[in-house]
Design an enzyme around this catalytic site. Structure first.
Site, PDB file in Angstrom:
ATOM      1  N   TYR A 156       2.187 -24.863  -2.545  1.00 52.58           N
ATOM      2  CA  TYR A 156       1.577 -25.674  -3.605  1.00 52.58           C
ATOM      3  C   TYR A 156       2.000 -27.137  -3.467  1.00 52.58           C
ATOM      4  O   TYR A 156       1.167 -28.052  -3.480  1.00 52.58           O
ATOM      5  CB  TYR A 156       2.013 -25.090  -4.954  1.00 52.58           C
ATOM      6  CG  TYR A 156       1.378 -25.733  -6.161  1.00 52.58           C
ATOM      7  CD1 TYR A 156       0.082 -25.396  -6.553  1.00 52.58           C
ATOM      8  CD2 TYR A 156       2.072 -26.662  -6.932  1.00 52.58           C
ATOM      9  CE1 TYR A 156      -0.501 -25.975  -7.681  1.00 52.58           C
ATOM     10  CE2 TYR A 156       1.503 -27.247  -8.057  1.00 52.58           C
ATOM     11  CZ  TYR A 156       0.217 -26.892  -8.427  1.00 52.58           C
ATOM     12  OH  TYR A 156      -0.361 -27.461  -9.538  1.00 52.58           O
ATOM     13  N   ILE A 189       1.587 -28.163 -17.979  1.00 51.09           N
ATOM     14  CA  ILE A 189       0.480 -28.230 -18.929  1.00 51.09           C
ATOM     15  C   ILE A 189       0.076 -26.803 -19.307  1.00 51.09           C
ATOM     16  O   ILE A 189      -0.060 -25.948 -18.423  1.00 51.09           O
ATOM     17  CB  ILE A 189      -0.743 -28.956 -18.299  1.00 51.09           C
ATOM     18  CG1 ILE A 189      -0.336 -30.301 -17.673  1.00 51.09           C
ATOM     19  CG2 ILE A 189      -1.841 -29.135 -19.356  1.00 51.09           C
ATOM     20  CD1 ILE A 189       0.189 -31.352 -18.628  1.00 51.09           C
TER      21      ILE A 189
HETATM   22  P1  NAI Z   1      -6.918 -23.397 -14.365  1.00 51.80           P
HETATM   23  O1  NAI Z   1      -6.656 -22.162 -13.571  1.00 51.80           O
HETATM   24  O2  NAI Z   1      -7.027 -23.313 -15.829  1.00 51.80           O
HETATM   25  O3  NAI Z   1      -8.217 -24.135 -13.790  1.00 51.80           O
HETATM   26  C1  NAI Z   1      -8.454 -24.248 -12.417  1.00 51.80           C
HETATM   27  C2  NAI Z   1      -9.947 -24.176 -12.191  1.00 51.80           C
HETATM   28  O4  NAI Z   1     -10.197 -24.370 -10.797  1.00 51.80           O
HETATM   29  C3  NAI Z   1     -10.533 -22.808 -12.574  1.00 51.80           C
HETATM   30  O5  NAI Z   1     -11.685 -22.986 -13.369  1.00 51.80           O
HETATM   31  C4  NAI Z   1     -10.873 -22.189 -11.237  1.00 51.80           C
HETATM   32  O6  NAI Z   1     -11.982 -21.303 -11.292  1.00 51.80           O
HETATM   33  C5  NAI Z   1     -11.178 -23.427 -10.402  1.00 51.80           C
HETATM   34  N1  NAI Z   1     -11.078 -23.132  -8.979  1.00 51.80           N
HETATM   35  C6  NAI Z   1     -10.050 -22.533  -8.321  1.00 51.80           C
HETATM   36  N2  NAI Z   1     -10.366 -22.392  -7.028  1.00 51.80           N
HETATM   37  C7  NAI Z   1     -11.607 -22.916  -6.860  1.00 51.80           C
HETATM   38  C8  NAI Z   1     -12.469 -23.055  -5.756  1.00 51.80           C
HETATM   39  N3  NAI Z   1     -12.121 -22.626  -4.523  1.00 51.80           N
HETATM   40  N4  NAI Z   1     -13.666 -23.656  -5.934  1.00 51.80           N
HETATM   41  C9  NAI Z   1     -14.045 -24.074  -7.167  1.00 51.80           C
HETATM   42  N5  NAI Z   1     -13.279 -23.956  -8.256  1.00 51.80           N
HETATM   43  C10 NAI Z   1     -12.069 -23.388  -8.101  1.00 51.80           C
HETATM   44  O7  NAI Z   1      -5.752 -24.405 -13.945  1.00 51.80           O
HETATM   45  P2  NAI Z   1      -5.301 -25.829 -14.529  1.00 51.80           P
HETATM   46  O8  NAI Z   1      -3.932 -25.673 -14.982  1.00 51.80           O
HETATM   47  O9  NAI Z   1      -6.326 -26.388 -15.395  1.00 51.80           O
HETATM   48  O10 NAI Z   1      -5.230 -26.650 -13.151  1.00 51.80           O
HETATM   49  C11 NAI Z   1      -6.161 -27.663 -12.803  1.00 51.80           C
HETATM   50  C12 NAI Z   1      -5.536 -28.517 -11.720  1.00 51.80           C
HETATM   51  O11 NAI Z   1      -4.385 -29.157 -12.259  1.00 51.80           O
HETATM   52  C13 NAI Z   1      -5.053 -27.754 -10.497  1.00 51.80           C
HETATM   53  O12 NAI Z   1      -5.343 -28.517  -9.333  1.00 51.80           O
HETATM   54  C14 NAI Z   1      -3.565 -27.648 -10.706  1.00 51.80           C
HETATM   55  O13 NAI Z   1      -2.871 -27.531  -9.497  1.00 51.80           O
HETATM   56  C15 NAI Z   1      -3.293 -28.971 -11.381  1.00 51.80           C
HETATM   57  N6  NAI Z   1      -2.046 -29.014 -12.142  1.00 51.80           N
HETATM   58  C16 NAI Z   1      -1.840 -28.156 -13.178  1.00 51.80           C
HETATM   59  C17 NAI Z   1      -0.656 -28.217 -13.894  1.00 51.80           C
HETATM   60  C18 NAI Z   1      -0.346 -27.302 -15.045  1.00 51.80           C
HETATM   61  O14 NAI Z   1       0.810 -27.274 -15.494  1.00 51.80           O
HETATM   62  N7  NAI Z   1      -1.318 -26.557 -15.559  1.00 51.80           N
HETATM   63  C19 NAI Z   1       0.391 -29.194 -13.532  1.00 51.80           C
HETATM   64  C20 NAI Z   1       0.057 -30.035 -12.436  1.00 51.80           C
HETATM   65  C21 NAI Z   1      -1.132 -29.951 -11.765  1.00 51.80           C
END
Ligand code: NAI
Length: 254
Positions: A156, A189
């Site tokens: 990651y 988050i």
């Molecule tokens: P989440 O799991 O709620 O949302 C991620 C979204 O990306 C989902 O809707 C999923 O279907 C979509 N996704 C995954 N693989 C995909 C693909 N191959 N093609 C199209 N869509 C795809 O996760 P969250 O927490 O909202 O994360 C969003 C971004 O923020 C990610 O890049 C994560 O690494 C980053 N992030 C999240 C943090 C947290 O604490 N939640 C902290 C730092 C970064």
């Protein structure tokens, strides 16, 4: 400069990962600021829900059921924007494994989604912005993992570090054309991703994360969406190649 700098009326935004968590919050906020929002995700029901929510608030949403690792599919979806002003490359997955137990397929999958998926989105958006002489804004999704490291974070963190390098490199290449490229690197988050990652231990982990922040809480998707809105809008007209950290101050040595 007035708050009009946040007005995105007549602009078109493309948001990946828009079906859930941070991506959904970004899509909603960009739409509230006036942008037409193209929402992309693998998760069709989640995508429809985001689009329905935007429309219910009077905004304009165009859903695209697409895998960000599929360059051709993503290109078609971005081209449907015709003239993208904003790209928010948010889609990502979490993976945790100790270095000595990390398999090639884990590394490949995480790099494919979290790095190449962002790279493809940046490339497709930047090409169209250059072709149409749009002084656009590209926002990429890094993570606090690039600052701290941590057990299990090899795949990651490596992918997110690559996103930071992509952001800085692309910013230097397209800056002369008026296109800005910045990253957000959020702390912990509360989203479906963090819920899944710490299944059964959310309360304990959240309490730990909240203690690390001078603000005494973990983040909400909207906290990140506001940072993305800032970077997407003219309010950040002199910002490029930067990493903005909506993390509640966790990285400070206090
Ligand atoms: P989440 O799991 O709620 O949302 C991620 C979204 O990306 C989902 O809707 C999923 O279907 C979509 N996704 C995954 N693989 C995909 C693909 N191959 N093609 C199209 N869509 C795809 O996760 P969250 O927490 O909202 O994360 C969003 C971004 O923020 C990610 O890049 C994560 O690494 C980053 N992030 C999240 C943090 C947290 O604490 N939640 C902290 C730092 C970064």
């Amino acid at each position: 400069m007035a708050v009009d700098a946040y007005d995105l009326t007549a602009r078109t935004a493309f948001v990946t990962g828009a079906a859930s968590g941070i991506g959904r919050a970004c899509a909603l906020l960009l739409a509230r600021a006036g942008a037409t929002v193209h929402c992309a995700d693998l998760d069709l029901p989640g995508l429809d829900e985001t689009a329905a929510q935007i429309r219910a608030e009077g905004g304009t949403a165009v859903p695209h059921h697409v895998d960000v690792t599929d360059r051709t599919g993503l290109r078609k979806a971005v081209e449907a924007c015709e003239r993208p002003h904003i790209m928010a490359a948010i889609a990502g997955i979490m993976h945790s494994s100790p270095v000595l137990e990390t398999r090639d397929e884990d590394l490949d999958r995480v790099l494919d989604v979290n790095f190449k998926g962002v790279l493809y989105a940046c490339q497709e958006a930047a090409r169209l912005m250059l072709a149409h002489r749009i002084r656009g804004s590209i926002v990429t999704m890094a993570s606090g993992a690039v600052d701290t490291g941590g057990p299990g974070l090899l795949c990651y963190g490596a992918a997110k570090a690559a996103v930071v390098q992509l952001t800085k490199t692309l910013a230097t290449e397209v800056g002369p054309h008026g296109i800005r490229v910045n990253a957000v690197a959020p702390g912990w988050i509360r989203t479906p991703m963090t819920d899944r990652h710490e299944a059964g231990a959310q309360d304990r982990i959240e309490a730990l994360m909240a203690r690390r922040s001078p603000l005494g809480r973990v983040g909400e998707p909207e906290d990140v969406a506001h940072a993305v809105l800032y970077l997407a809008s003219d309010a950040s007209a002199f910002m490029t190649g930067q990493i903005l950290r909506p993390n509640g101050g966790v990285a400070m040595p206090w």
